[in-house]
Design an enzyme around this catalytic site. Structure first.
Site, mmCIF file in Angstrom:
data_model
loop_
_atom_site.group_PDB
_atom_site.id
_atom_site.type_symbol
_atom_site.label_atom_id
_atom_site.label_comp_id
_atom_site.label_asym_id
_atom_site.label_seq_id
_atom_site.Cartn_x
_atom_site.Cartn_y
_atom_site.Cartn_z
ATOM 1 N N GLU A 139 0.867 -1.182 0.000
ATOM 2 C CA GLU A 139 0.000 0.000 0.000
ATOM 3 C C GLU A 139 0.894 1.219 0.000
ATOM 4 O OE1 GLU A 139 -2.134 -0.657 3.609
ATOM 5 O OE2 GLU A 139 -3.914 -1.265 2.507
ATOM 6 N N GLU A 229 -9.257 12.230 3.529
ATOM 7 C CA GLU A 229 -9.906 11.620 4.689
ATOM 8 C C GLU A 229 -10.044 12.650 5.789
ATOM 9 O OE1 GLU A 229 -8.214 8.145 6.621
ATOM 10 O OE2 GLU A 229 -10.154 7.711 7.507
#
Lengths: 243, 279
Positions: A139, A229
């Site tokens: 990731e 986010e």
């Protein structure tokens, strides 16, 4: 904690074939990485459990728009995403436990990503590039606003006129999109991008540094998005375009 | 005299048929890869005949051999999970001994495997094979992929058993209370009670093998050496499981995990030689 959730949320976009924007919380990265979320553990408190709540989107919170892949996830409070032309989108959120949304590509590549965060108001945790690879499962994050620092500092990489700090963090025996796995997170942290300006992220610079110094090689591209986010009761608004 | 000849003939016939397929195993006819989607297609790889499990090893089977059941999701007909590669090697040998078969593996627990540089692996037993034994063993990656793809009967499906994953595999979307859509999300899976399912409850593949795509990931014998200089070697698993994405369930997908790794989506399928090499 939220970042951890975000990673799992975002890494799941495997079936679509367009771009995604990911918004990732900043300060929560390290704590998220340290948080246990093993499959044998009870459901962590505060995690998303109610699925997606969307406005003007499909209820699952992912889709394609103008050839781009997009996604929105929201828990608590309210949030909605509006698709503009091409790679443009806007997200409005209020009192969210957590919201993650963005737009990009699937699969990603070592491309130069252009973006412009035209408006960003209220509070947020992270805005940047998020993506992942398989074989090996990695990731990766490029933090343009906010912070993704945390883990083991590796080196710095210069790109697009500034310097990023490369951190890596190993997750062991954690649930992932390929099942229970041990894998690495690569996080290039900068956070100094201004709003209302055409910016670029030369992914090749980041990826080459990860390949050369990350020690894990690099896998096959899955999706790659620009994302935001915000969590812990934050409210705000973003209008951004990716190309 | 005639009766004696008949008896002799029958005895010979029965003897020749004693090569019957063991219970719950399927004889896979060897050959070159027919599956055009396989990583080994057109690479000159040819396999001999071998046996492979019709189903993933169940908890009932595991408990009968090992006397324990480490699985997170309990049920006799559910696949055993939360088993490490080492656990599975031991299971193979113990089951072989139970059935009077020569064990396939030599397990030296006192000698650390110098080739195992995975820092997360705190066991590192040295495990070698007895190639002439026909006891139970894990499939090699090539055997697994050959069998999952249907062997000589392959129709080159992406998943083992067909082109439609929901008909052949338990994976993250269909393994819980509700059919999930959109983005893979671990919290969503938890909340949806995603889990393993009884073996053999989806469509089989061309060879009559069940769950080679989905349900639990299956350990293989082989190492995977990642290309990074700090990337730890692991043992390959195949097939994807209830937790993972659809692409993991494709027969060609390959990934590895440290041999000590355990998860509620990690199980095994047994294999055996059909004939000792050279016979």
């Amino acid at each position: 904690m939220k970042l951890n959730k975000l990673l799992w949320e975002v890494t799941g976009k495997v079936t679509s074939s367009a771009a995604i924007l990911t918004l990732v919380a900043s300060s929560s990265i390290l704590s998220a990485c340290n948080k246990s979320s093993s499959t044998s553990s009870p459901k962590p408190a505060g995690i998303r459990t109610t699925g997606y709540v969307l406005d003007k989107t499909q209820p699952t919170g992912t889709g394609t728009s103008n050839g781009y892949f997009w996604s929105l996830y929201q828990e608590g409070g309210s949030a909605s995403i509006t698709q503009g032309s091409a790679g443009n989108f806007s997200i409005t959120y209020s009192n969210v436990t957590d919201v993650v949304g963005g737009k990009g590509w699937n699969p990603g590549s070592a491309q130069t990503i252009g973006y412009n965060v035209g408006a960003l108001s209220g509070s947020y945790n992270f805005v940047g590039i998020y993506g992942w690879t398989t074989s090996p499962l990695i990731e990766y994050y490029v933090g343009e606003m906010g912070s993704v620092a945390g883990g083991t500092y590796v080196n710095s990489v210069s790109s697009d006129g500034h310097s990023y700090s490369f951190y890596k963090f190993q997750r062991v025996n954690e649930p992932s999109i390929i099942g229970t796995a041990t894998f690495w997170q690569y996080k290039d942290n900068w956070g100094g991008a201004p709003t209302a300006q055409n910016r670029s992220v030369n992914m090749a610079n980041h990826i080459n540094n990860w390949k050369n110094t990350g020690g894990q090689g690099f896998g096959s591209y899955n999706y790659q998005i620009l994302a935001l986010e915000a969590y812990s009761g934050k409210s705000g608004y973003i209008n951004a375009t990716v190309w | 005299m005639v009766k004696l000849l008949w008896l002799t003939a029958i005895t010979v016939a029965v003897s020749s048929c004693s090569q019957k397929t063991p219970d719950d195993l399927v004889l896979v006819k060897g050959g070159a890869f027919v599956n055009t989607r396989s990583n080994f297609y057109g690479k000159g790889v040819t396999l001999p005949d071998f046996y492979i499990g019709k189903y993933e090893v169940t908890q009932e089977q595991w408990s009968a051999v090992m006397g324990n059941n480490p699985s997170k999701f309990k049920g006799d007909k559910l696949p055993v999970e939360t088993v490490s590669w080492y656990d599975c090697i031991e299971f193979c040998n113990k089951r072989s001994k139970q059935e009077g078969l020569p064990p396939y593996y030599h397990i030296n627990k006192d000698k650390k495997d110098p080739a195992n540089t995975n820092a997360l692996d705190n066991i590192k037993w040295t495990v070698t094979i007895n190639a002439n034994a026909n006891g139970y063993r894990l499939p090699t990656e090539t055997e697994w992929e050959y069998a999952a793809g249907g062997g000589q009967l392959s129709k080159s499906y992406p998943y083992s058993g067909g082109p439609a994953i929901d008909e052949t595999a338990w994976y993250w979307k269909n393994s819980g209370d509700q059919y999930l859509t959109g983005t893979w999300s671990w919290p969503l899976l938890l909340n949806n009670n995603n889990k393993t399912h009884p073996v053999g409850s989806k469509h089989p593949n061309e060879l009559g093998l069940y769950d080679m795509s989905g349900n639990v990931r299956e350990w293989c014998w082989d190492w995977q050496q990642p290309n990074g200089n700090e990337a730890p070697p692991g043992r390959i698993w195949k097939g994807g499981g209830w937790m993972g994405a659809d692409f993991c369930c494709e027969s060609s997908f390959r990934a590895s995990y440290e041999a000590t790794g355990k998860g509620p989506d990690q199980g095994l399928r047994l294999c055996r030689n059909s004939q000792p090499p050279g016979q």
